[in-house]
Design a protein around this motif. Sequence first.
Motif, short mmCIF file in Angstrom:
data_model
loop_
_atom_site.label_atom_id
_atom_site.label_comp_id
_atom_site.label_asym_id
_atom_site.label_seq_id
_atom_site.Cartn_x
_atom_site.Cartn_y
_atom_site.Cartn_z
N LEU A 11 0.86 -1.19 0.00
CA LEU A 11 0.00 0.00 0.00
C LEU A 11 0.89 1.24 0.00
O LEU A 11 1.73 1.39 0.90
CB LEU A 11 -0.90 0.00 1.22
CG LEU A 11 -1.74 1.25 1.47
CD1 LEU A 11 -2.72 1.47 0.32
CD2 LEU A 11 -2.48 1.13 2.80
N ALA A 40 -6.53 -5.09 -12.71
CA ALA A 40 -7.25 -4.19 -11.82
C ALA A 40 -8.60 -4.80 -11.48
O ALA A 40 -9.12 -5.62 -12.24
CB ALA A 40 -7.41 -2.83 -12.47
N PRO A 87 -3.54 6.15 -8.37
CA PRO A 87 -4.60 5.24 -7.91
C PRO A 87 -5.02 4.23 -8.98
O PRO A 87 -5.35 3.08 -8.65
CB PRO A 87 -5.74 6.18 -7.54
CG PRO A 87 -5.04 7.43 -7.11
CD PRO A 87 -3.86 7.55 -8.05
N ASP A 89 -3.21 2.67 -10.90
CA ASP A 89 -2.25 1.57 -10.96
C ASP A 89 -2.59 0.46 -9.99
O ASP A 89 -1.94 -0.60 -10.00
CB ASP A 89 -0.83 2.07 -10.66
CG ASP A 89 -0.33 3.08 -11.66
OD1 ASP A 89 0.33 4.06 -11.24
OD2 ASP A 89 -0.59 2.89 -12.87
N THR A 90 -3.59 0.68 -9.15
CA THR A 90 -4.01 -0.34 -8.19
C THR A 90 -4.43 -1.60 -8.93
O THR A 90 -5.31 -1.55 -9.80
CB THR A 90 -5.17 0.17 -7.32
OG1 THR A 90 -4.69 1.25 -6.51
CG2 THR A 90 -5.72 -0.93 -6.44
N GLN A 110 -0.14 -7.82 -4.78
CA GLN A 110 -1.11 -6.74 -4.80
C GLN A 110 -0.44 -5.39 -4.60
O GLN A 110 0.37 -5.22 -3.68
CB GLN A 110 -2.16 -6.94 -3.70
CG GLN A 110 -3.18 -5.83 -3.59
CD GLN A 110 -4.08 -5.75 -4.81
OE1 GLN A 110 -4.45 -6.78 -5.39
NE2 GLN A 110 -4.47 -4.54 -5.20
N THR A 112 -1.61 -1.43 -4.10
CA THR A 112 -2.72 -0.52 -3.84
C THR A 112 -2.17 0.89 -3.67
O THR A 112 -1.27 1.11 -2.85
CB THR A 112 -3.50 -0.93 -2.58
OG1 THR A 112 -3.97 -2.26 -2.74
CG2 THR A 112 -4.69 0.00 -2.37
N VAL A 113 -2.70 1.80 -4.48
CA VAL A 113 -2.23 3.19 -4.44
C VAL A 113 -3.38 4.05 -3.93
O VAL A 113 -4.44 4.12 -4.57
CB VAL A 113 -1.77 3.66 -5.82
CG1 VAL A 113 -1.18 5.07 -5.72
CG2 VAL A 113 -0.76 2.70 -6.42
N SER A 114 -3.18 4.69 -2.81
CA SER A 114 -4.21 5.55 -2.24
C SER A 114 -4.01 6.99 -2.69
O SER A 114 -2.89 7.44 -2.90
CB SER A 114 -4.18 5.47 -0.72
OG SER A 114 -2.97 6.01 -0.22
#
Length: 115
Positions: A11, A40, A87, A89-90, A110, A112-114
């Motif tokens: 993350l 995705a 995001p 790229d998540t 995994q 996850t980009v916030s």
Amino acid sequence: QVRLIESGGGLVHTGESLTLSCVASGDIFSSGAMSWYSRAPGKERELVATINSDGQRSVEDSVRGRFTISRDLAKNTIYLHMNNLKPEDTATYYCNHAKWDSLVWGQGTQVTVSS
């Protein structure tokens, strides 16, 4: 039989970087090509980058300039260097090894980009 194990996901926040690793058992560099794919949520798996047995590299237009692919022959490993993450790229990122007679996938890692 080639086996692939991805790692390095996690993350992160928008604009940060990650490097994914794909460690192989078996011969992955004398023939065929190694690639990274992303899937995705709710989408099909998409090609991200490829490096072939000659070391030639290609990166998809959607991530060119931000992502690069590299390899370490001694470590039997390929990498996906991901910069300026967004995001969108998540996804789950997979590596594969493709030859004329075989196709092997890793289990995925995994990212996850916030925002």
